[in-house]
Design a protein around this motif. Structure first.
Motif, mmCIF file in Angstrom:
data_model
loop_
_atom_site.group_PDB
_atom_site.id
_atom_site.type_symbol
_atom_site.label_atom_id
_atom_site.label_comp_id
_atom_site.label_asym_id
_atom_site.label_seq_id
_atom_site.Cartn_x
_atom_site.Cartn_y
_atom_site.Cartn_z
ATOM 1 N N HIS A 97 40.291 -4.278 78.901
ATOM 2 C CA HIS A 97 39.804 -3.971 80.257
ATOM 3 C C HIS A 97 39.456 -5.245 81.020
ATOM 4 N N ARG A 98 38.863 -6.186 80.332
ATOM 5 C CA ARG A 98 38.549 -7.453 80.980
ATOM 6 C C ARG A 98 39.831 -8.185 81.410
ATOM 7 N N ALA A 99 40.875 -8.092 80.576
ATOM 8 C CA ALA A 99 42.139 -8.747 80.933
ATOM 9 C C ALA A 99 42.709 -8.136 82.198
ATOM 10 N N TRP A 100 42.613 -6.815 82.355
ATOM 11 C CA TRP A 100 43.078 -6.164 83.593
ATOM 12 C C TRP A 100 42.300 -6.705 84.796
ATOM 13 N N ALA A 101 40.996 -6.729 84.676
ATOM 14 C CA ALA A 101 40.167 -7.152 85.807
ATOM 15 C C ALA A 101 40.407 -8.612 86.172
ATOM 16 N N THR A 102 40.537 -9.462 85.160
ATOM 17 C CA THR A 102 40.790 -10.880 85.419
ATOM 18 C C THR A 102 42.099 -11.076 86.174
ATOM 19 N N ARG A 103 43.068 -10.268 85.835
ATOM 20 C CA ARG A 103 44.402 -10.414 86.420
ATOM 21 C C ARG A 103 44.515 -9.785 87.804
ATOM 22 N N ASP B 49 54.886 -9.991 87.570
ATOM 23 C CA ASP B 49 54.426 -9.235 88.734
ATOM 24 C C ASP B 49 54.081 -7.786 88.375
ATOM 25 N N ALA B 50 53.429 -7.602 87.251
ATOM 26 C CA ALA B 50 53.108 -6.246 86.794
ATOM 27 C C ALA B 50 52.234 -5.512 87.810
ATOM 28 N N ASP B 51 52.525 -4.244 87.983
ATOM 29 C CA ASP B 51 51.779 -3.383 88.891
ATOM 30 C C ASP B 51 50.398 -3.100 88.294
ATOM 31 N N PRO B 52 49.311 -3.240 89.075
ATOM 32 C CA PRO B 52 47.982 -2.915 88.540
ATOM 33 C C PRO B 52 47.889 -1.483 88.033
ATOM 34 N N GLN C 241 27.806 -0.628 93.969
ATOM 35 C CA GLN C 241 29.032 0.051 93.555
ATOM 36 C C GLN C 241 28.898 0.439 92.092
ATOM 37 N N MET C 242 29.291 1.661 91.785
ATOM 38 C CA MET C 242 29.161 2.140 90.413
ATOM 39 C C MET C 242 30.254 3.130 90.072
ATOM 40 N N THR C 243 30.485 3.304 88.780
ATOM 41 C CA THR C 243 31.484 4.255 88.302
ATOM 42 C C THR C 243 30.771 5.346 87.521
ATOM 43 N N TRP C 244 31.317 6.575 87.625
ATOM 44 C CA TRP C 244 30.622 7.731 87.050
ATOM 45 C C TRP C 244 31.613 8.841 86.721
ATOM 46 N N ASN C 245 31.542 9.344 85.536
ATOM 47 C CA ASN C 245 32.048 10.665 85.172
ATOM 48 C C ASN C 245 33.564 10.805 85.022
ATOM 49 N N GLY C 246 34.380 10.095 85.762
ATOM 50 C CA GLY C 246 35.816 10.350 85.723
ATOM 51 C C GLY C 246 36.569 9.598 84.649
ATOM 52 N N TYR C 247 35.889 8.661 83.961
ATOM 53 C CA TYR C 247 36.579 7.804 82.988
ATOM 54 C C TYR C 247 35.556 7.359 81.951
ATOM 55 N N PRO C 248 35.849 7.523 80.651
ATOM 56 C CA PRO C 248 34.820 7.299 79.625
ATOM 57 C C PRO C 248 34.730 5.872 79.127
ATOM 58 N N ASN C 249 34.882 4.910 80.032
ATOM 59 C CA ASN C 249 34.853 3.522 79.583
ATOM 60 C C ASN C 249 34.514 2.616 80.766
ATOM 61 N N THR C 250 34.369 1.351 80.472
ATOM 62 C CA THR C 250 34.138 0.358 81.508
ATOM 63 C C THR C 250 35.356 0.227 82.422
ATOM 64 N N THR C 251 35.145 -0.234 83.646
ATOM 65 C CA THR C 251 36.287 -0.618 84.479
ATOM 66 C C THR C 251 36.725 -2.038 84.163
ATOM 67 N N GLY C 252 35.819 -2.831 83.576
ATOM 68 C CA GLY C 252 36.100 -4.228 83.277
ATOM 69 C C GLY C 252 35.862 -5.159 84.448
ATOM 70 N N ALA D 247 37.111 -3.698 94.338
ATOM 71 C CA ALA D 247 37.194 -5.145 94.141
ATOM 72 C C ALA D 247 36.889 -5.909 95.420
ATOM 73 N N ARG D 248 37.069 -5.263 96.572
ATOM 74 C CA ARG D 248 36.791 -5.889 97.868
ATOM 75 C C ARG D 248 35.330 -5.751 98.292
ATOM 76 N N ARG D 249 34.529 -5.114 97.468
ATOM 77 C CA ARG D 249 33.076 -4.974 97.642
ATOM 78 C C ARG D 249 32.689 -4.470 99.040
ATOM 79 N N PRO D 250 33.168 -3.279 99.423
ATOM 80 C CA PRO D 250 32.840 -2.789 100.761
ATOM 81 C C PRO D 250 31.449 -2.180 100.884
#
Length: 608
Positions: free
Chosen positions: A220-226, A192-195, A349-360, A342-345
């Protein structure tokens, strides 16, 4: 104390007599407390405060009533008054561990952190709340930059996951990245690991020099899959009008809409959008606000306070706001809201500037970057998002108004070249320290100034590593966490800044360049190790971007040997940077608008 009191009152209220009738309240004081409890449960804090004050005036100080009063005042945001009421209650009932724990939390909210630490220490002596008090104290000490103390506190509760997370934060800030990664992996391994803990792991992996970019992508993909890809979008369809040329509502999500590195980049762009074409909505998860928050709020067409909303509630709010394009400014940094995305509101949807990698994540459609940070054809395989490359640089930096003018070249005055690092010590990997050792070896008259390396374990780690490699301690000048003004002023002592590897500086590099200090960087294969390359290229210094380690050492040493070149660079960097895309918020805003419009047209076409 309040929780226990409410439980006791509930037990008495629900108790029944042998005949099945509720037992009457025993005495007038219990009736008083029962009424206070009713008002507390209804969250009618003004009425509760008035009631408690009236009762206290007639009965004198009673610890239970004072506790209810503190609750009422805290519920109205009157933290200082709530703290006073709770301290009066504790003077009458000093053994109350829960109340002392609550007092510590109120003192933190009131900004009285030293008093809060003392209250936590007192709560530690109460077994019923010792673990909670200890983990919260470790968290407070981490926020205060007292990482060695935080480590010692967290180690006192080896069976607590929360304490282990705080221990990981302490180690990370001490620069012990490998140990941090190992501890976080153990926490992520549980069912039950916390995201958020899992995101902590991904963030830490960006700083290691032991994994390839491909391996970090798979993490990163493992995080997203889980945690993310399993979430179904909210069932109701989107209400966005499918009109390709209409005004677009663009939402930005961040816990950092205040004085923060994210704001230094965002502010220069937000007020440059064509308001008849772009409507800005800011979703603020910030715990506190300041003058930067006020400026951002004035720019936005709509400001939403989202702290306290869960992911489902926040996603529903964004849907009601009918946002067309939703932008994440956090990635996997602490306080992120990726599970809202993840709930696609929103349609895009895109990511920018605050993190130098994929969200996965598969729900994150795009990542905004540039051709230097992510050369076409070279980093697509490291992203789940489609890369949207702006023509020049992926962001624009807003120079703070309090930045001083560049000073004369320090080595011209001292006769000694000063290399400097303005980056946090968790960026100072074994690879980085070895490169710096080689530079210092080849420039025996130089010294190294290290800013933002905390005293204690962190400084000892760096010092001992370099001393074992033959660098005398007398050539190392350490500074711990310093105030922003001091951070800026210390550039007057630096001739050349050295970028760490693999995680480059971003805000720190912009400050150095603005203050006339050239930066030497080593370009890698992924965004995290190519930011320095894009910054230096657009600042007119592409020759300071190294291809490999030997090139990095050569560039730094040759620059150190050329005082005239250093002086010329120092004199010309600010005007060059001021005229470059790095500080051209209007150009960045136009590039973003163009990219968004193109993507929006594509979306409208696919919806027909």
């Amino acid at each position: 104390m309040l929780r226990r009191l409410l439980r006791q009152l509930a037990f008495r209220r629900n108790a029944v007599s042998p005949a099945g009738e509720p037992k009457p309240a025993r005495g007038s004081y219990e009736r008083v407390l029962a009424e206070a409890a009713r008002l507390h449960r209804s969250h009618d804090y003004p009425a509760l405060a008035t009631y408690c004050r009236r009762c206290l005036a007639s009965r004198g100080d009673e610890p239970d009533l004072l506790t209810f009063l503190a609750s009422a005042l805290a519920g109205q945001g009157k933290v200082a008054e709530a703290t006073d009421a709770l301290q009066r209650a504790l003077a009458l009932r000093p053994e109350a561990g829960e109340a002392r724990l609550w007092l510590a939390r109120l003192l933190v909210r009131d900004g009285r952190v030293e008093a809060a630490a003392e209250a936590y220490q007192q709560a530690l002596a109460r077994p019923a709340v010792a673990e909670v008090a200890g983990t919260e104290l470790a968290g407070l000490l981490n926020r205060l930059g007292r990482y060695d103390e935080a480590e010692a506190c967290a180690r006192g509760f080896p069976d607590s996951r929360i304490a282990k997370r705080e221990l990981a934060k302490s180690w990370f800030e001490q620069g012990r990245v490998d140990e941090t990664v190992a501890l976080l992996r153990s926490l992520v391994a549980v069912t039950d690991a916390d995201p958020g803990v899992h995101s902590d792991l991904l963030r830490a992996l960006n700083y290691t020099d032991r994994l390839s970019p491909e391996e970090i992508f798979q993490e990163h993909r493992a995080w997203a899959t889980r945690h993310a890809d399993i979430i179904e979008p909210q069932p109701r369809g989107l209400d966005n009008e499918r009109s390709p040329e209409r005004r677009l509502r663009v939402g930005f999500v961040s816990p950092h809409f205040r004085k923060h590195a994210v704001t230094f980049f965002l502010e220069s762009v937000l007020d440059q959008f064509e308001r008849e074409r772009i409507e800005v909505v800011l979703y603020s998860d910030a715990a506190r606000h300041d003058e930067y928050s006020a400026r951002l709020r004035a720019i936005a067409a709509l400001w939403r306070e989202t702290r306290g909303l869960d992911d489902e509630e926040m996603a529903a709010l964004i849907r009601r706001d009918v946002v067309d394009i939703l932008i994440d400014l956090s990635g996997h940094t602490p306080g992120n809201r990726l599970l809202v995305f993840a709930r696609r509101p929103a349609p895009l949807q895109m990511t920018w500037n605050g993190y130098p990698n994929t969200t996965g994540m598969r729900a994150m459609g795009y990542r905004i970057t540039d051709p230097c940070c992510d050369p076409p054809g070279e980093t697509e395989h490291l992203h789940t998002e489609r890369l949207v490359r702006l023509p020049a640089v992926y962001m624009s930096w807003h120079a703070p108004r309090d930045a001083p003018e560049p000073t004369p070249l320090p080595c011209a005055r001292t006769g000694q070249v000063t290399f400097a690092s303005f980056n946090a010590c968790y960026k100072l990997t074994a690879t980085t320290l070895d490169l710096w050792r080689r530079i210092l070896d080849r420039t025996p008259a130089s010294r190294l100034l290290l800013i933002a390396v905390p005293s204690g374990t962190a400084q000892q780690r760096v010092r001992s590593t370099l001393e074992r490699a033959g660098i005398a301690s007398s050539r190392l000048d350490f500074r711990g966490r310093v105030e922003h003004e001091t951070f800026l002023d210390l550039h007057a002592q630096a001739d050349i800044a050295l970028d760490p590897y693999p995680y480059h500086g971003t805000t720190t590099t912009c400050f150095s360049l603005w203050l006339g200090v050239p930066v030497v960087t080593l370009a890698g294969r992924s965004h995290v190790s190519r930011v320095g390359a894009t910054l230096l290229t657009h600042a007119g210094l592409p020759g300071l971007v190294a291809r490999d380690g030997e090139d990095y050492v050569r560039i730094a040493c040759e620059l150190a040997a050329d005082a005239r070149r250093l002086a010329d660079i120092r004199a010309g960097l600010r005007p060059t940077m001021a005229a470059s895309p790095l500080t051209d918020g209007a150009a960045c805003a136009r590039a973003l608008q163009g990219a968004w419009r193109s993507l929006w047209r594509d979306w409208c076409t696919t919806q027909r």
